[in-house]
Design a protein around this motif. Structure first.
Motif, PDB file in Angstrom:
ATOM      1  N   MET B  61      -6.873  -6.701  -9.264  1.00 53.14           N
ATOM      2  CA  MET B  61      -5.625  -7.490  -9.315  1.00 53.14           C
ATOM      3  C   MET B  61      -4.427  -6.609  -8.984  1.00 53.14           C
ATOM      4  SD  MET B  61      -6.114  -9.680 -12.802  1.00 53.14           S
ATOM      5  CE  MET B  61      -7.683 -10.435 -13.205  1.00 53.14           C
ATOM      6  N   CYS B  62      -4.431  -5.381  -9.517  1.00 53.07           N
ATOM      7  CA  CYS B  62      -3.319  -4.461  -9.256  1.00 53.07           C
ATOM      8  C   CYS B  62      -3.240  -4.133  -7.777  1.00 53.07           C
ATOM      9  CB  CYS B  62      -3.505  -3.179 -10.057  1.00 53.07           C
ATOM     10  SG  CYS B  62      -3.290  -3.416 -11.807  1.00 53.07           S
ATOM     11  N   ASP B  63      -4.401  -3.813  -7.179  1.00 52.53           N
ATOM     12  CA  ASP B  63      -4.409  -3.427  -5.765  1.00 52.53           C
ATOM     13  C   ASP B  63      -3.954  -4.580  -4.874  1.00 52.53           C
ATOM     14  OD1 ASP B  63      -5.239  -0.779  -6.032  1.00 52.53           O
ATOM     15  OD2 ASP B  63      -7.333  -1.384  -6.275  1.00 52.53           O
ATOM     16  N   LYS B  64      -4.345  -5.806  -5.260  1.00 50.68           N
ATOM     17  CA  LYS B  64      -4.056  -6.953  -4.393  1.00 50.68           C
ATOM     18  C   LYS B  64      -2.687  -7.582  -4.642  1.00 50.68           C
ATOM     19  CE  LYS B  64      -8.710  -8.583  -3.296  1.00 50.68           C
ATOM     20  NZ  LYS B  64      -9.686  -9.647  -3.507  1.00 50.68           N
ATOM     21  N   LEU B  65      -2.204  -7.536  -5.885  1.00 51.06           N
ATOM     22  CA  LEU B  65      -0.988  -8.289  -6.189  1.00 51.06           C
ATOM     23  C   LEU B  65       0.025  -7.552  -7.063  1.00 51.06           C
ATOM     24  CD1 LEU B  65       0.328 -11.213  -5.992  1.00 51.06           C
ATOM     25  CD2 LEU B  65      -0.578 -11.543  -8.292  1.00 51.06           C
ATOM     26  N   LEU B  66      -0.461  -6.961  -8.152  1.00 49.77           N
ATOM     27  CA  LEU B  66       0.486  -6.551  -9.192  1.00 49.77           C
ATOM     28  C   LEU B  66       1.288  -5.297  -8.836  1.00 49.77           C
ATOM     29  CD1 LEU B  66      -1.769  -7.218 -12.320  1.00 49.77           C
ATOM     30  CD2 LEU B  66      -0.122  -8.741 -11.258  1.00 49.77           C
ATOM     31  N   ALA B  67       0.694  -4.405  -8.049  1.00 46.63           N
ATOM     32  CA  ALA B  67       1.397  -3.172  -7.712  1.00 46.63           C
ATOM     33  C   ALA B  67       1.472  -3.003  -6.205  1.00 46.63           C
ATOM     34  CB  ALA B  67       0.675  -1.977  -8.329  1.00 46.63           C
ATOM     35  N   ASN B  68       2.531  -2.377  -5.752  1.00 50.98           N
ATOM     36  CA  ASN B  68       2.651  -1.961  -4.355  1.00 50.98           C
ATOM     37  C   ASN B  68       2.212  -0.501  -4.327  1.00 50.98           C
ATOM     38  OD1 ASN B  68       3.380  -1.045  -1.893  1.00 50.98           O
ATOM     39  ND2 ASN B  68       5.527  -1.662  -2.020  1.00 50.98           N
ATOM     40  N   THR B  69       0.945  -0.282  -3.967  1.00 52.43           N
ATOM     41  CA  THR B  69       0.374   1.060  -4.150  1.00 52.43           C
ATOM     42  C   THR B  69       0.935   2.100  -3.178  1.00 52.43           C
ATOM     43  OG1 THR B  69      -1.514   0.356  -2.808  1.00 52.43           O
ATOM     44  CG2 THR B  69      -1.779   0.262  -5.199  1.00 52.43           C
ATOM     45  N   VAL B  70       1.763   1.663  -2.243  1.00 57.88           N
ATOM     46  CA  VAL B  70       2.428   2.650  -1.379  1.00 57.88           C
ATOM     47  C   VAL B  70       3.438   3.459  -2.200  1.00 57.88           C
ATOM     48  CG1 VAL B  70       3.884   2.972   0.665  1.00 57.88           C
ATOM     49  CG2 VAL B  70       2.139   1.183   0.647  1.00 57.88           C
ATOM     50  N   ILE B  71       4.149   2.775  -3.064  1.00 57.17           N
ATOM     51  CA  ILE B  71       5.203   3.473  -3.818  1.00 57.17           C
ATOM     52  C   ILE B  71       5.003   3.401  -5.335  1.00 57.17           C
ATOM     53  CG2 ILE B  71       7.027   3.242  -2.077  1.00 57.17           C
ATOM     54  CD1 ILE B  71       8.048   0.797  -3.689  1.00 57.17           C
ATOM     55  N   GLU B  72       4.022   2.605  -5.787  1.00 53.67           N
ATOM     56  CA  GLU B  72       3.847   2.433  -7.230  1.00 53.67           C
ATOM     57  C   GLU B  72       2.458   2.904  -7.674  1.00 53.67           C
ATOM     58  OE1 GLU B  72       6.643  -1.484  -8.192  1.00 53.67           O
ATOM     59  OE2 GLU B  72       4.638  -1.801  -7.396  1.00 53.67           O
ATOM     60  N   LYS B  73       2.408   3.374  -8.906  1.00 55.14           N
ATOM     61  CA  LYS B  73       1.134   3.724  -9.523  1.00 55.14           C
ATOM     62  C   LYS B  73       0.916   2.793 -10.705  1.00 55.14           C
ATOM     63  CE  LYS B  73       3.503   7.172 -12.327  1.00 55.14           C
ATOM     64  NZ  LYS B  73       3.720   8.548 -12.708  1.00 55.14           N
ATOM     65  N   TYR B  74      -0.329   2.575 -11.085  1.00 54.97           N
ATOM     66  CA  TYR B  74      -0.571   1.685 -12.220  1.00 54.97           C
ATOM     67  C   TYR B  74      -1.619   2.268 -13.153  1.00 54.97           C
ATOM     68  CZ  TYR B  74      -4.670   0.178  -9.512  1.00 54.97           C
ATOM     69  OH  TYR B  74      -5.845   0.157  -8.793  1.00 54.97           O
ATOM     70  N   THR B  75      -1.556   1.846 -14.397  1.00 50.25           N
ATOM     71  CA  THR B  75      -2.620   2.184 -15.342  1.00 50.25           C
ATOM     72  C   THR B  75      -3.070   0.892 -16.012  1.00 50.25           C
ATOM     73  OG1 THR B  75      -0.983   2.605 -17.063  1.00 50.25           O
ATOM     74  CG2 THR B  75      -1.777   4.521 -15.870  1.00 50.25           C
ATOM     75  N   VAL B  76      -4.364   0.796 -16.232  1.00 54.67           N
ATOM     76  CA  VAL B  76      -4.958  -0.388 -16.865  1.00 54.67           C
ATOM     77  C   VAL B  76      -5.507   0.023 -18.222  1.00 54.67           C
ATOM     78  CG1 VAL B  76      -6.799  -2.103 -16.711  1.00 54.67           C
ATOM     79  CG2 VAL B  76      -5.607  -1.370 -14.633  1.00 54.67           C
ATOM     80  N   GLU B  77      -5.217  -0.793 -19.219  1.00 54.98           N
ATOM     81  CA  GLU B  77      -5.631  -0.493 -20.582  1.00 54.98           C
ATOM     82  C   GLU B  77      -6.215  -1.797 -21.147  1.00 54.98           C
ATOM     83  OE1 GLU B  77      -2.891   0.678 -24.476  1.00 54.98           O
ATOM     84  OE2 GLU B  77      -2.030   0.598 -22.458  1.00 54.98           O
ATOM     85  N   ILE B  78      -7.427  -1.764 -21.617  1.00 55.60           N
ATOM     86  CA  ILE B  78      -8.013  -2.954 -22.242  1.00 55.60           C
ATOM     87  C   ILE B  78      -7.768  -2.860 -23.748  1.00 55.60           C
ATOM     88  CG2 ILE B  78     -10.129  -4.300 -22.566  1.00 55.60           C
ATOM     89  CD1 ILE B  78      -9.382  -4.233 -19.659  1.00 55.60           C
TER      90      ILE B  78
END
Lengths: 79, 79
Positions: B61-78
């Motif tokens: 979901m992050c790769d496709k929608l939630l983050a712009n991986t060119v300029i943003e990084k994300y972390t997922v926590e369950i």
């Protein structure tokens, strides 16, 4: 010292941004998403060295600027 | 199952929103703030019950929608 602040809409306050994300995820084929809430995260670099004092100061920043406490709740975490 | 996603601008990417917050805090008398970075936090309610599978799906979901991986990084926590 670093502080991380989470600002989320209070429970019961409509979150149209989160709803938009939920719909978009559904359209992309992610069917198991039952709800989405979106908020802000603010990371602060602080000169302070006293953890308790920093926590109090960051809470004041939230009340005065970072959060709209009528509709938003915040949590402060010193990391 | 709940997942929490943090989306932040990558280090080195200018964060004008964070800078604006830093200036505003300075004007309000909070002098000990050396840096501010602002990002998004997204809380997802998931129907999934398998933690590992949920983590993989949320990363998609992050790769496709939630983050712009060119300029943003994300972390997922369950949670």
């Amino acid at each position: 010292m670093k502080a991380r602040v989470h600002v989320m809409l209070k429970d019961g306050v409509l979150d149209p941004q989160g709803e938009a994300v939920r719909h978009a995820l559904g359209h992309l084929g992610f069917s198991g998403v039952e709800g989405v809430r979106q908020g802000k995260v603010i990371e602060l670099d602080l000169a302070a060295t006293d953890k308790a004092a920093a926590e109090v100061e960051v809470a004041q920043m939230c009340d005065k600027l970072l959060a709209n406490t009528v509709i938003e709740k915040y949590t402060v975490e010193i990391v």
